[in-house]
Design an enzyme around this catalytic site. Structure first.
Site, PDB file in Angstrom:
ATOM      1  CB  ALA A 117     -11.046   4.987  -5.575  1.00  0.00           C
ATOM      2  CE  LYS A 144     -20.135   6.470 -19.531  1.00  0.00           C
ATOM      3  NZ  LYS A 144     -20.279   7.773 -20.153  1.00  0.00           N
ATOM      4  CG  HIS A 202      -1.857   1.052   1.402  1.00  0.00           C
ATOM      5  ND1 HIS A 202      -1.718   2.089   2.289  1.00  0.00           N
ATOM      6  CD2 HIS A 202      -3.024   1.265   0.758  1.00  0.00           C
ATOM      7  CE1 HIS A 202      -2.756   2.898   2.199  1.00  0.00           C
ATOM      8  NE2 HIS A 202      -3.575   2.420   1.278  1.00  0.00           N
TER       9      HIS A 202
END
Lengths: 352, 352
Positions: free
Chosen positions: B179, B229, B120
């Site tokens: 995100a 999308k 991360h």
């Protein structure tokens, strides 16, 4: 829209090319553009298909599109180039940008072609797919006139800016092709004609008030997909394509159906990334194809349509293709009208 | 969440670094990671801030994060490289990937660093911004464990895969960081704790039924932003970062808060594009800054918050920064607990 007919694709292609030649397009550019338009209709993307041709013809005749232009390389830095499209037919200059990007990626590992003074090129996915079929990753984008407001805004400031990304799988590439609005303008027009309302989140009035009335939406602005996310991506397409090419951004780009004597002024960015070298391309393709299959066979939601990955719908249409192409009656009528005006023979297969 | 306190950022940074050193991180890597975490808290991105540190410490102690690793270049093709992050601290290996991308873009015009075996790295925007501050366009992405289903699917198949793009303006860069889910997991957890419902379109139950119940959402799956999308972009981040690095894609990536002895296995893609050469970078910056200002001053919708461009909120937070950083009481409590366990002194300014 009245019922669509089905016509031999090769006849449509030659007919479209003849119309383009009648207004001065060299045979090669006419054939390439005609093929791209019919290909979009075959894939089920009518909005990027032959319905565009009358506008192209008018723009050529009014001088805002130069049918002989193929684009001129005005900056060449090896892995990065600027192509001045010279208001050529977009399908021609984008194809050229792809060819350059593919060749330069093979040489440099990654290549970017920034294109300015570009006309409408149809579906961005066509060009990203072309790069993927050459075994590379293709990224293609273009800007349009402002159509979307910023979050909290009432005025269109960024384009609907399509972005396409395609990756090779060994077979049919995975091809993502998205515009940045929540809903498509074509669907809103359709809803207006049918007197239907549009989904929430698709549009605002010109005063910034959300609306589900299709007619109000047409007079107002489209809303970006997922709010700040779609807006942010649209802004970045403007700043990548228009910014890097030293072309237009925002309102520098003209309406596609506006003053047909004024150049469209769009910008494109075409990127090709070579896979080989980082890893064997066959390994990459195996991973991509396997991942796509894993997704297609993932657990479905109750009652949902089959799960697809981006590009599947167009690939299915190509697979079904039997030489005939569906075309809206209005589109064929408009082409026939152009043919009569320009003295181009209407093929028997297309009626009269 | 109980009320947040405000603490000297430099004290927090040294404290966080001391905790990382206590579990074996070399001072340089500890300091860099601590700075990145506190920087996220200063920017108001608590989810990428010090609240991550207890998990980082546990993972280092359990062996799934190697605090000494800085990443090893395993493929070097000039403009394209693969960095094996060796499960190092993500903030360290992503910083290294940025440095390499910046240097290679200066040399080759455009550069791509594909990173595998990555942990991360916090906020993707931090790294894209770093590249933009170097006068280049930065594109940074990472994949996560599957969190989103395909349209029509009931099972998570692609990650929430952040994508950041930053461009220089001469001053503060424009930084887009998104995100791919419609709503943030953190906001859903918050709604669950408050007993509130979540917006439509954010989540499905594990059986593929739409839900507005936050607790059901946590047990189920998040939905992609703008449906196909957001899903398509998430898939492409997997295939670009995981695919090009020969790292993990889809379920190869492990949960961040899962088995802490098992490497996270994420992949990143870091790209830098040199502007100079295509056009003077100062011209580019003038266009980008002017376009951003034009948008900020566009006509507002009635009653809406001020219009911002991506990155404005973080830039405003940095401008407001007076040396003190807000921190949730739970986060500070968790850090104090770690300090007592590891025998690290708790600075007076952080209470006891």
């Amino acid at each position: 829209m009245s019922a669509a007919g089905s016509y031999p694709a090769d006849v449509l292609e030659r007919f479209a090319a003849a119309l383009l030649e009648a207004v001065g397009a060299p045979p090669g550019n006419a054939a390439l553009t005609a093929e791209a338009l019919v290909d979009a209709d075959i894939e089920g993307l009518a909005s990027h298909g032959l319905m565009q041709l009358p506008n192209y013809l008018e723009r050529i005749e009014r001088g805002s599109v130069d049918p002989a232009a193929e684009g001129e390389i005005v900056v060449d830095k090896g892995a990065r180039l600027t192509l001045d499209a010279g208001n050529g037919l977009g399908q021609v200059t984008a194809e050229r940008a792809c060819d350059i990007a593919i060749a330069r990626a093979a040489e440099h590992g990654v290549a970017i072609v920034a294109v300015r003074n570009a006309f409408h090129f149809g579906a961005a996915g066509r060009f990203a797919r072309k790069i993927a079929l050459a075994g590379k990753i293709g990224i293609v984008m273009a800007n349009t006139r402002p159509m979307l407001p910023a979050p909290g805004g009432a005025e269109a400031v960024v384009g609907n800016n399509p972005l396409a990304i395609a990756v090779p799988t060994g077979g049919e590439p995975i091809v993502l092709d998205l515009a940045m609005s929540a809903g498509a303008l074509g669907k809103i027009r359709l809803a207006m004609n049918k007197g239907e309302s549009i989904p929430e989140g698709w549009a605002q009035t010109g005063e910034g008030v959300p609306t589900r009335d299709a007619a109000e939406a047409i007079k107002g602005v489209l809303l970006p997909a997922a709010g700040a996310k779609g807006f942010g991506l649209a802004l970045m397409v403007d700043l990548l394509a228009g910014g890097l090419s030293a072309g237009g951004v925002g309102s520098d780009v003209q309406p596609l159906y506006g003053d047909s004597s004024r150049p469209y002024g769009s910008a494109n960015l075409v990127m090709a990334i070579e896979i080989e070298g980082l890893r064997p391309v066959a390994d990459y393709e195996t991973v991509a194809a396997g991942f796509a299959d894993r997704i297609r066979h993932s657990k479905p939601a109750p009652g949902a349509a089959p799960i697809r990955v981006p590009g599947d719908r167009a690939a299915e249409a190509r697979k079904r293709f039997d030489g005939n192409c569906a075309l809206a009656a209005e589109t064929l009528q408009a082409l026939r009208k152009q043919a009569r005006r320009l003295g181009v023979a209407i093929p028997d297969a297309l009626g009269d």
